[in-house]
Write a protein that holds these residues in place. Structure first.
Motif, PDB file in Angstrom:
ATOM      1  N   HIS A   1       6.007  -0.997  -0.671  1.00 56.17           N
ATOM      2  CA  HIS A   1       4.948  -0.230  -1.298  1.00 56.17           C
ATOM      3  C   HIS A   1       5.136  -0.555  -2.616  1.00 56.17           C
TER       4      HIS A   1
ATOM      5  N   ALA B   1       0.635   1.734 -12.238  1.00 58.31           N
ATOM      6  CA  ALA B   1       1.668   2.523 -11.954  1.00 58.31           C
ATOM      7  C   ALA B   1       2.911   1.749 -12.078  1.00 58.31           C
TER       8      ALA B   1
ATOM      9  N   ARG C   1     -10.842   8.303  -4.580  1.00 53.66           N
ATOM     10  CA  ARG C   1      -9.668   8.444  -5.482  1.00 53.66           C
ATOM     11  C   ARG C   1     -10.209   7.318  -6.685  1.00 53.66           C
TER      12      ARG C   1
ATOM     13  N   LEU D   1      -2.066   0.414  -8.361  1.00 56.36           N
ATOM     14  CA  LEU D   1      -0.758   0.039  -7.867  1.00 56.36           C
ATOM     15  C   LEU D   1      -0.134  -0.616  -9.054  1.00 56.36           C
TER      16      LEU D   1
ATOM     17  N   GLY E   1       0.757  -1.324   0.027  1.00 53.44           N
ATOM     18  CA  GLY E   1       0.101   0.043  -0.036  1.00 53.44           C
ATOM     19  C   GLY E   1       1.085   1.179   0.034  1.00 53.44           C
ATOM     20  N   GLU E   2       0.507   2.281  -0.097  1.00 49.27           N
ATOM     21  CA  GLU E   2       0.963   3.659  -0.140  1.00 49.27           C
ATOM     22  C   GLU E   2       1.239   3.966   1.263  1.00 49.27           C
ATOM     23  N   SER E   3       2.221   5.089   1.372  1.00 52.69           N
ATOM     24  CA  SER E   3       2.503   5.495   2.602  1.00 52.69           C
ATOM     25  C   SER E   3       1.427   5.992   3.221  1.00 52.69           C
TER      26      SER E   3
ATOM     27  N   THR F   1      -1.144   6.813 -13.261  1.00 52.44           N
ATOM     28  CA  THR F   1      -1.177   7.104 -11.773  1.00 52.44           C
ATOM     29  C   THR F   1      -2.608   6.794 -10.970  1.00 52.44           C
ATOM     30  N   ILE F   2      -2.455   6.764  -9.752  1.00 57.10           N
ATOM     31  CA  ILE F   2      -3.748   6.743  -8.888  1.00 57.10           C
ATOM     32  C   ILE F   2      -4.035   8.337  -8.542  1.00 57.10           C
ATOM     33  N   PRO F   3      -4.978   9.061  -9.165  1.00 64.08           N
ATOM     34  CA  PRO F   3      -5.042  10.362  -8.759  1.00 64.08           C
ATOM     35  C   PRO F   3      -5.074  10.588  -7.166  1.00 64.08           C
ATOM     36  N   GLY F   4      -4.789  11.836  -6.822  1.00 64.65           N
ATOM     37  CA  GLY F   4      -4.948  11.999  -5.483  1.00 64.65           C
ATOM     38  C   GLY F   4      -4.029  11.732  -4.577  1.00 64.65           C
ATOM     39  N   PHE F   5      -4.318  11.639  -3.355  1.00 67.95           N
ATOM     40  CA  PHE F   5      -3.286  11.063  -2.400  1.00 67.95           C
ATOM     41  C   PHE F   5      -3.991  10.301  -1.059  1.00 67.95           C
TER      42      PHE F   5
END
Lengths: 334, 271
Positions: free
Chosen positions: A222, A266, A299, A263, A59-61, A279-283
């Protein structure tokens, strides 16, 4: 001499828990009431790993991966409010107290962190730091163990951390984590700070050691590319919740959750490397701003009105929490 | 010796180098020992060109970037910036000239940006230091910059510490663009970011370059980043450039043994 020729790998199953899992987490919920109020920063997480198995948390940070690693090692800060159960070798880790708890954590669970320079004592030689751990009981000698992690040079023992390269330091950390023959190794982004050439070698080392020593591996990352080379199972997390789990090969070839697919896209578009990268838009939002229901929905290109209700994580070998999963023909969110 | 015109950014100067490094030697001294960090390195970067520096830690790529930026005096060799010999200048005019025309983006925005400042203050800072525009003009410029890196306008008053890593790297890029430099030097611009956010930032860098005439020097250990961003690549090993050529050629047909190792180590999805 390799480690395994000296030492018989033991299989401990004291306490006779419900399963043969080394680590079994069920319905784990963690809150930090002072900081994030009532928001569960880990929300209903359940997973298990057996001896010799490797599970990746991806997963992302800010998705709660590292927190899950800390929880599995019973090392959450005292401000954490923990619900659910974590069984290690059949015993409830959070019911243990004092000496017993320290014994399980120290000898049973080894941890490798991302940044080796801050995990080692800068003023102490590598040899002295190894001896500190070995004094508590280890089947190996420091130089055997350094051999096993690919640091045969005796000068390493005398060196201070700053005199070693990043890769060497990471190997020392792995040696420290394995010194007491743990049944579970938790590796939290162990290669993120390293060069690609060194990273590849560390991954190889972990693979070899796991084959020899048969520990369970909880690998936090990640980077799906690295995970695909090392782990049998993948659990994808978003916003403190599991969104999809399953065998690595299946997750990679047939992702069902739009987040997993994002993921993957990307990662693979960077491999191909032309045009506009996927990309995955947003954060990832901070916990206080997690949306209700599916936490990924703001997102997600597949989100609809019913995503405001939390999707239930299905059961079975392949688990999924999504109201509008991808079908296998979709290929990806874009 | 090539005569280099001092005029800035004119189109007929298409191939004039922004940076030209000739035969650089840099030594680091520690405990009476001398370590040669750069061993007779030459590299030039043309106006609008994107050049990649690839190599592992200790190969000298960051040292080369810093020497180009006037931060490390070489013991031998010469760096010219738009035809001016950098190390023949006094340090203050050197920094003033480079600060106005060459910007830096670092690996970890969390440690390179002051966490207590607001986003607006961070982006505005180079304008103030270089005395560009009036107060009101600077405010407008900051708003335009934030928009150009895809950040919502209301972030301007938020403190740096409240932003995510990807957002911060956008702020760092906005700050780098503030003085409208001729070149941006990016040292591992995406290594500290998640793969998904990395893609966002790489897209953004490409998009920013497409809309203005901007040279780029990208320092990275990741060939994927270099391949995506640059036209020409220098492979560094042990303080030397061991291979130099078009990025596509180096990626598809590496000549040097070390380049091959580097390419083979890149993790890729194994399905």
């Amino acid at each position: 001499m390799t480690v395994s020729t000296r030492i018989q790998p033991h299989r401990v199953d004291d306490g006779g828990g419900a399963s043969t899992s080394t680590l079994a987490i069920s319905d784990l919920t963690v809150r930090f009431p002072k900081r994030y109020g009532d928001v569960a920063v880990l929300d209903g997480v359940g997973l298990s790993i057996g001896p010799g198995e490797s599970l990746a948390i991806v997963g992302e940070s800010g998705c709660g991966k590292s927190l899950l690693g800390l929880a599995a090692a019973n090392m959450l800060p005292p401000t954490a409010e923990v619900g659910g159960q974590i069984h290690f070798r059949g015993r409830d880790l959070y019911r243990l107290r004092g000496r017993e708890r320290r014994a399980v954590r120290g000898a049973g669970i080894g941890i490798v962190y991302q940044d080796a320079l801050t995990s080692l004592n800068p003023g102490m030689s590598i040899g002295a730091q190894l001896r500190q751990v070995f004094r508590l009981g280890s089947p190996y000698t420091p130089s055997d163990l350094l051999d096993a992690v690919g640091l045969p040079d005796a000068r390493i023992l005398k060196a201070k951390p700053y005199q070693l390269s990043g890769g060497q330091r990471q190997r020392v950390l792995i040696a420290l984590a394995l010194a007491r023959e743990p049944d579970l190794l938790i590796a939290d982004e162990p290669t993120t700070a390293l060069d690609v050439t060194v990273e590849a070698k560390i991954i190889e080392l972990l693979q070899r050691l796991q084959a020899e020593l048969d520990f369970a591996l909880l690998f936090i990352s990640h980077d799906l590319a690295i995970v695909s080379q090392l782990c049998h199972q993948v659990a994808v997390m978003y916003g403190g919740q599991l969104v999809e789990t399953g065998p690595t090969a299946e997750i990679l070839t047939n992702p069902r959750h739009p987040y997993t697919a994002g993921l993957l896209a990307a990662s693979s578009s960077l491999d191909e490397g032309h045009g506009t990268l996927a990309t995955i838009p947003g954060f990832v939002h901070p916990p206080t701003e997690f949306p209700s229901g599916c936490r990924f929905r703001d997102r997600c290109s597949h989100a609809q009105d019913d995503c405001a209700a939390r999707p239930v994580l299905t059961d079975g070998p392949r688990r999924l929490a999504c109201h509008h999963p991808l079908t296998s023909t979709d290929g990806g969110p874009r | 010796m090539t005569a280099v015109d001092l005029t800035h950014g004119l189109d007929e100067q298409a191939d004039a180098p922004i940076f030209e490094a000739r035969d650089l030697v840099v030594d680091y001294h520690s405990r009476g020992q001398v370590n040669r960090a750069l061993n007779h390195v030459s590299l030039s970067i043309a106006e609008g060109e994107a050049v990649g520096l690839i190599g592992e830690s200790g190969s000298g790529k960051t040292t080369l970037a810093r020497t180009l930026l006037g931060l490390i005096r070489p013991v031998h060799g010469q760096v010219t910036f738009r035809g001016q010999d950098l190390y023949a200048m006094k340090s203050i005019p050197r920094y003033r000239m480079l600060g106005r025309d060459a910007s830096l983006v670092f690996q970890d925005p969390r440690s390179s940006l002051n966490p207590r400042l607001t986003v607006g203050a961070v982006v505005r800072d180079p304008l103030t230091v270089q005395r560009i525009g009036t107060r009101a003009e600077r405010t407008d410029r900051v708003a335009a910059l934030l928009e150009s890196v895809g950040l919502p306008a209301q972030l301007v008053s938020r403190p740096v510490r409240a932003l995510s890593g990807g957002q911060l790297q956008r702020v760092a890029l906005a700050r780098a663009l503030a003085v409208e430099p001729g070149i941006i030097v990016a040292d591992e611009p995406t290594s500290a970011l998640d793969v998904s956010v990395q893609a966002q930032i790489l897209n953004l860098i490409q998009q920013v370059r497409a809309s203005r005439r901007l040279a780029l020097l990208v320092v990275s250990h990741d060939i994927r980043v270099i391949r995506y961003l640059t036209d020409r690549t220098a492979v560094m090993y042990n303080g030397e450039i061991v291979e130099l050529g078009s990025t596509a050629r180096i990626h598809d047909d590496p000549q040097h043994e070390y380049t091959r190792t580097l390419l083979a180590s890149v993790p890729s999805l194994k399905r």
